[in-house]
Design an enzyme around this catalytic site. Structure first.
Site, PDB file in Angstrom:
ATOM      1  N   ARG A 164     -68.717  53.843 -31.320  1.00 14.22           N
ATOM      2  CA  ARG A 164     -68.822  53.694 -32.826  1.00 14.22           C
ATOM      3  C   ARG A 164     -67.405  54.176 -33.504  1.00 14.22           C
ATOM      4  NH1 ARG A 164     -72.960  52.160 -31.750  1.00 14.22           N
ATOM      5  NH2 ARG A 164     -74.924  52.735 -32.474  1.00 14.22           N
ATOM      6  N   SER A 238     -77.725  56.125 -39.018  1.00 14.95           N
ATOM      7  CA  SER A 238     -77.709  57.381 -38.241  1.00 14.95           C
ATOM      8  C   SER A 238     -76.385  58.129 -38.927  1.00 14.95           C
ATOM      9  CB  SER A 238     -76.987  56.966 -36.916  1.00 14.95           C
ATOM     10  OG  SER A 238     -78.092  56.265 -36.190  1.00 14.95           O
ATOM     11  N   GLU A 333     -70.973  60.240 -38.122  1.00 19.47           N
ATOM     12  CA  GLU A 333     -70.657  58.722 -38.145  1.00 19.47           C
ATOM     13  C   GLU A 333     -70.390  58.167 -39.385  1.00 19.47           C
ATOM     14  OE1 GLU A 333     -73.464  56.285 -35.743  1.00 19.47           O
ATOM     15  OE2 GLU A 333     -73.419  54.694 -37.153  1.00 19.47           O
TER      16      GLU A 333
HETATM   17  C1  LIG Z   1     -80.759  51.414 -42.340  1.00 17.66           C
HETATM   18  C2  LIG Z   1     -79.585  51.569 -41.542  1.00 17.66           C
HETATM   19  C3  LIG Z   1     -79.260  51.172 -40.478  1.00 17.66           C
HETATM   20  C4  LIG Z   1     -78.121  51.318 -39.653  1.00 17.66           C
HETATM   21  N1  LIG Z   1     -78.063  50.938 -38.191  1.00 17.66           N
HETATM   22  C5  LIG Z   1     -76.729  50.774 -37.688  1.00 17.66           C
HETATM   23  C6  LIG Z   1     -76.956  50.480 -36.209  1.00 17.66           C
HETATM   24  O1  LIG Z   1     -77.810  50.277 -35.595  1.00 17.66           O
HETATM   25  N2  LIG Z   1     -75.559  50.369 -35.696  1.00 17.66           N
HETATM   26  C7  LIG Z   1     -74.383  50.671 -36.494  1.00 17.66           C
HETATM   27  O2  LIG Z   1     -73.250  50.567 -35.691  1.00 17.66           O
HETATM   28  N3  LIG Z   1     -74.423  50.822 -37.752  1.00 17.66           N
HETATM   29  C8  LIG Z   1     -75.823  51.135 -38.309  1.00 17.66           C
HETATM   30  N4  LIG Z   1     -75.595  51.340 -39.526  1.00 17.66           N
HETATM   31  C9  LIG Z   1     -74.366  51.659 -40.422  1.00 17.66           C
HETATM   32  C10 LIG Z   1     -73.785  50.453 -41.017  1.00 17.66           C
HETATM   33  O3  LIG Z   1     -74.689  49.378 -41.296  1.00 17.66           O
HETATM   34  C11 LIG Z   1     -72.615  49.645 -40.245  1.00 17.66           C
HETATM   35  O4  LIG Z   1     -71.823  50.726 -40.308  1.00 17.66           O
HETATM   36  C12 LIG Z   1     -72.033  48.493 -41.157  1.00 17.66           C
HETATM   37  O5  LIG Z   1     -71.098  47.833 -40.351  1.00 17.66           O
HETATM   38  C13 LIG Z   1     -71.167  49.016 -42.431  1.00 17.66           C
HETATM   39  O6  LIG Z   1     -71.098  47.686 -42.997  1.00 17.66           O
HETATM   40  P1  LIG Z   1     -70.535  47.988 -44.746  1.00 17.66           P
HETATM   41  O7  LIG Z   1     -70.152  46.438 -45.112  1.00 17.66           O
HETATM   42  O8  LIG Z   1     -71.649  48.170 -45.543  1.00 17.66           O
HETATM   43  O9  LIG Z   1     -69.253  48.929 -44.662  1.00 17.66           O
HETATM   44  P2  LIG Z   1     -69.334  49.987 -45.926  1.00 17.66           P
HETATM   45  O10 LIG Z   1     -70.081  51.070 -45.961  1.00 17.66           O
HETATM   46  O11 LIG Z   1     -68.792  49.420 -47.275  1.00 17.66           O
HETATM   47  O12 LIG Z   1     -67.699  50.504 -45.366  1.00 17.66           O
HETATM   48  C14 LIG Z   1     -67.526  51.215 -44.267  1.00 17.66           C
HETATM   49  C15 LIG Z   1     -66.231  51.607 -43.944  1.00 17.66           C
HETATM   50  O13 LIG Z   1     -65.479  50.377 -43.574  1.00 17.66           O
HETATM   51  C16 LIG Z   1     -64.626  50.231 -44.444  1.00 17.66           C
HETATM   52  N5  LIG Z   1     -64.344  48.554 -44.774  1.00 17.66           N
HETATM   53  C17 LIG Z   1     -65.280  47.747 -45.064  1.00 17.66           C
HETATM   54  N6  LIG Z   1     -65.024  46.916 -45.075  1.00 17.66           N
HETATM   55  C18 LIG Z   1     -63.843  46.628 -44.910  1.00 17.66           C
HETATM   56  C19 LIG Z   1     -62.968  45.346 -44.626  1.00 17.66           C
HETATM   57  N7  LIG Z   1     -63.213  44.201 -45.006  1.00 17.66           N
HETATM   58  N8  LIG Z   1     -61.740  45.774 -44.390  1.00 17.66           N
HETATM   59  C20 LIG Z   1     -61.522  47.077 -44.210  1.00 17.66           C
HETATM   60  N9  LIG Z   1     -62.066  48.325 -44.203  1.00 17.66           N
HETATM   61  C21 LIG Z   1     -63.486  47.879 -44.406  1.00 17.66           C
HETATM   62  C22 LIG Z   1     -64.919  51.063 -45.795  1.00 17.66           C
HETATM   63  O14 LIG Z   1     -63.603  51.435 -46.477  1.00 17.66           O
HETATM   64  C23 LIG Z   1     -65.380  52.145 -45.160  1.00 17.66           C
HETATM   65  O15 LIG Z   1     -64.585  53.361 -44.638  1.00 17.66           O
HETATM   66  C24 LIG Z   1     -76.762  51.399 -40.528  1.00 17.66           C
HETATM   67  C25 LIG Z   1     -76.891  51.577 -41.905  1.00 17.66           C
HETATM   68  C26 LIG Z   1     -78.101  51.711 -42.464  1.00 17.66           C
HETATM   69  C27 LIG Z   1     -78.378  51.889 -43.659  1.00 17.66           C
END
Ligand SMILES: Cc1cc2nc3c(=O)[nH]c(=O)nc-3n(C[C@H](O)[C@H](O)[C@H](O)COP(=O)(O)OP(=O)(O)OC[C@H]3O[C@@H](n4cnc5c(N)ncnc54)[C@H](O)[C@@H]3O)c2cc1C
Length: 345
Positions: A164, A238, A333
């Site tokens: 992570r 998480s 996380e």
């Molecule tokens: C129900 C649920 C289950 C989940 N299960 C998992 C799992 O099994 N495994 C896991 O690893 N994660 C899990 N996650 C966490 C999440 O889904 C991941 O971390 C996902 O990759 C976040 O994507 P996002 O586009 O929503 O990012 P955001 O929440 O929008 O951003 C996350 C971070 O990345 C940065 N960011 C986003 N996009 C970019 C970009 N294009 N360039 C530069 N920086 C950027 C943001 O500034 C922020 O710091 C889960 C979340 C939920 C709600």
């Protein structure tokens, strides 16, 4: 370029926290990212990059230009006997990529089915689930440096992927906008089924020699049983990482708690944070508008109109309690986002 002002971010984060962005802009092309950086400079505002908002906890209004990444497109750019390279826009919804890869008969993403969020955020924390991490299918990515507006290609070694973790959460935090990610997916099936309940679920499904589609379906079934749907109950998956502790410390804990699970992780032992939190009595507990999920104690939830600060306060209480009871520090996380977490172009 249409910059909107004073926008609620509630619909843009899966915790459903109602904080505002003073400026909000959607980038559909890498050129839009450049324009957003120029505008942020002109207006003297910092920049905050947002994907699907499924790994952020908003703790303050953001006096910043919030740049939502909406760059689409899944393109096959190379093929050899064993694999295919797919170049994917950072705004593509992760699960849409998983589905497309399965339709193309490619293997590698099936265990990562149904992780919320966008492709561009996936390298940030090297997303992982059910025994597979992004780094196993990652080839390289394209990004724009905010300070210089230069485009660059970043290879796998530079990303410094860990559990992570990546360079984007450390030395490069807040410095780059990821615009596209290139994946190397396999034409041959490489099933990873030993993790969690996958084998049992596949057996229930009657899939004895499972295809990537079968594995994807099994993972989706398990996830839907265990994890709350953010559309119904605000959460960001998480909240804490699984801690790794020295073998000697694990052996001592094993004497006190014979049922404590542990998995070798290099010289250390990885302990499921969910087990620690449940053992400490937090599972299913509700405190006003926030709580610990009843099925998955690693997930903190917003029951309605909670502030990010209420979730932070609960998380700190859990961290203190786990430290006192087990001598283990839980690391967050989820990314906390407030005034100090925005990048100044
Ligand atoms: C129900 C649920 C289950 C989940 N299960 C998992 C799992 O099994 N495994 C896991 O690893 N994660 C899990 N996650 C966490 C999440 O889904 C991941 O971390 C996902 O990759 C976040 O994507 P996002 O586009 O929503 O990012 P955001 O929440 O929008 O951003 C996350 C971070 O990345 C940065 N960011 C986003 N996009 C970019 C970009 N294009 N360039 C530069 N920086 C950027 C943001 O500034 C922020 O710091 C889960 C979340 C939920 C709600």
């Amino acid at each position: 370029m249409k910059i909107r002002e004073n926008i609620s971010l509630r619909a843009h984060n899966t915790f459903g926290i109602d904080k505002k962005a003073s400026l909000f802009f959607e980038a559909h092309r890498p050129e839009d990212v450049l324009e957003a950086i120029r505008q942020a400079n002109l207006l003297g505002k910092p920049l905050f990059v947002l994907g699907g908002g499924s790994n952020v906890l908003l703790v303050e209004d953001l006096d910043a230009l919030v740049l939502k990444i909406c760059i689409e497109g899944i393109e096959q750019i190379e093929e050899d006997a064993d694999s295919v390279l797919l170049k994917v826009g950072a705004g593509v919804i992760w699960q849409d990529l998983v589905v497309t890869s399965l339709q193309l008969g490619l293997s590698g993403l099936e265990n990562l089915s149904l992780i919320p969020g966008t492709v561009g955020a996936a390298p940030m924390q090297n997303i992982g689930a059910y025994g597979v991490e992004l780094q196993s299918v990652f080839d390289h990515l394209e990004a724009i440096e905010i300070a210089t507006k230069q485009s660059l290609t970043v290879d796998k070694a530079t990303c410094a992927f860990g559990y992570r973790d990546s360079i984007f959460k450390n030395e490069w935090k807040g410095r780059y906008v990821i615009t596209r990610v290139v994946f190397r997916l396999s034409k041959k099936q490489r099933p990873v089924t030993s993790y969690g309940d996958i084998e049992r679920t596949l057996a229930e499904m009657g899939a004895s020699s499972p295809s990537p589609e079968n594995i994807s379906k099994a993972v989706i079934k398990i996830r839907q049983q265990k994890l709350p749907d953010p559309k119904i109950l605000g959460n960001a998956g998480s909240f804490f990482k699984n801690p790794s502790i020295p073998q000697a410390q694990f052996s001592l804990l094993k004497e006190r708690y014979p049922k404590i699970p542990g998995f070798p992780s290099g010289p250390l032992v990885k302990v499921p944070a969910a087990w620690l939190i449940e053992q400490a009595g937090w599972k299913g507990k509700r405190f006003g508008r926030v709580g610990v999920h009843e099925n998955q104690p690693l997930v903190l939830v917003n029951y309605g109109e909670a502030e990010g600060s209420e979730i932070v306060a609960l998380s700190k209480k859990i961290q203190t309690d786990i430290r006192e009871k087990f001598g283990i520090s839980l690391e967050r996380e989820v990314n906390l986002v407030g005034r100090d977490d925005v990048a100044r172009p």
